[in-house]
Design an enzyme around this catalytic site. Sequence first.
Site, PDB file in Angstrom:
ATOM      1  N   SER A 130       0.817  -1.208   0.000  1.00  0.00           N
ATOM      2  CA  SER A 130       0.000   0.000   0.000  1.00  0.00           C
ATOM      3  C   SER A 130       0.855   1.263   0.000  1.00  0.00           C
ATOM      4  O   SER A 130       0.749   2.112  -0.888  1.00  0.00           O
ATOM      5  CB  SER A 130      -0.931  -0.014   1.216  1.00  0.00           C
ATOM      6  OG  SER A 130      -1.669   1.183   1.298  1.00  0.00           O
TER       7      SER A 130
ATOM      8  N   HIS B 111       6.787   4.279   9.302  1.00  0.00           N
ATOM      9  CA  HIS B 111       6.138   4.059  10.601  1.00  0.00           C
ATOM     10  C   HIS B 111       7.248   3.736  11.592  1.00  0.00           C
ATOM     11  O   HIS B 111       8.243   3.103  11.244  1.00  0.00           O
ATOM     12  CB  HIS B 111       5.134   2.907  10.489  1.00  0.00           C
ATOM     13  CG  HIS B 111       4.462   2.518  11.768  1.00  0.00           C
ATOM     14  ND1 HIS B 111       4.015   3.434  12.702  1.00  0.00           N
ATOM     15  CD2 HIS B 111       4.132   1.297  12.273  1.00  0.00           C
ATOM     16  CE1 HIS B 111       3.447   2.789  13.709  1.00  0.00           C
ATOM     17  NE2 HIS B 111       3.512   1.498  13.470  1.00  0.00           N
TER      18      HIS B 111
ATOM     19  N   GLU C 271     -23.828   4.040   5.402  1.00  0.00           N
ATOM     20  CA  GLU C 271     -23.927   5.470   5.690  1.00  0.00           C
ATOM     21  C   GLU C 271     -22.788   5.992   6.566  1.00  0.00           C
ATOM     22  O   GLU C 271     -22.681   7.207   6.774  1.00  0.00           O
ATOM     23  CB  GLU C 271     -25.285   5.784   6.325  1.00  0.00           C
ATOM     24  CG  GLU C 271     -26.442   5.569   5.350  1.00  0.00           C
ATOM     25  CD  GLU C 271     -27.762   6.126   5.861  1.00  0.00           C
ATOM     26  OE1 GLU C 271     -27.735   7.128   6.595  1.00  0.00           O
ATOM     27  OE2 GLU C 271     -28.804   5.544   5.524  1.00  0.00           O
TER      28      GLU C 271
END
Length: 338
Positions: free
Chosen positions: A26, A107, A230
């Site tokens: 990623s 990180h 939602e």
Amino acid sequence: MKVFYEKDCDLSLIKDLHIGIVGFGSQGHAHALNLKDSNINVSVGLRKEGESWSKAVSAGLNVLEVSELVKKSDIVMILAPDTSQKDIYDKQIKSNLTPGKYLAFGHGFNIHYNQIVPDNDINVFMVAPKAPGHTVRGTYEEGAGVPGLIAVNQDPSGNTKNIALAYAAGIGSARVGIIETTFKDETETDLFGEQSVLCGGLSSLILAGFETLIEAGYPPEMAYFECLHEVKLIVDLVYQGGISNMRYSISDTAKYGDITRGPRLIDDSVKKRMKNILDEIQSGQFADEWINENKSGRPNYNKLLKEGETHPIEDIGETLRSMMTPLFKKKLVDKDKN
């Protein structure tokens, strides 16, 4: 707190350097492609003919085995998974680092918990974009970027902070702002956010709400829309203008339910458990647990992931999303490419 922008970053500091990105997941694919598009000399280090090798080649990147990458690179950014970094460093990176080179991380885990301890003559810094790698790449392509953090752990050359700022500018973070921090603070707050709110807290809240409605006899489609679909709509409002902005947008009925029922659900007992989780991170207990889980073959990790993948919310979600294809034309994650 000082925020750095493009005017504070000298990209020319790394224009004549070679940057090696270890990993093409990623974050790895995003850093490598953004740097390439910023006209920085960048290559990717991977296991020969591994799963990511062809993806990196297809993306137009120069790909080398890690040991060769380190030899030719001035800056080595390790973006392999946290759990792989120590082994890669010990076997392929350490012996090929020469004094004055820069070792970088996305990180702080392995530096903060002393899994990797570079020699004193190596410059060590961190550039941590505050978004998943696919967002780092997507926003860069749109002409924007995501905020980033920088930190310096070792600085024998005396210019490591400026190199870190230049690197952060190269991946797009200077377009929106860079904040200086420490490896300790980045690691501990990042782990806490992931566990208590962003991933662990949110996914558990979604599942608990979905299960509550299903157990009360409501259709799974309704439960999915109310408790998962939602969430994005609400989070987008919060993201753009804070919690008050979200409350401005929703109905008075929703707002009253928010301010009266929310604190009943997320009460002081939840904060107490959050503090316990933070204590485990600060003491190193979580790091030890995760390191040992990997050493034993990840039995609990694999079991819990499998249970999550077979939860009913995944089946109903796949069905409903197939009915809403216009919403998902642009994939944030394309597993065939990155």
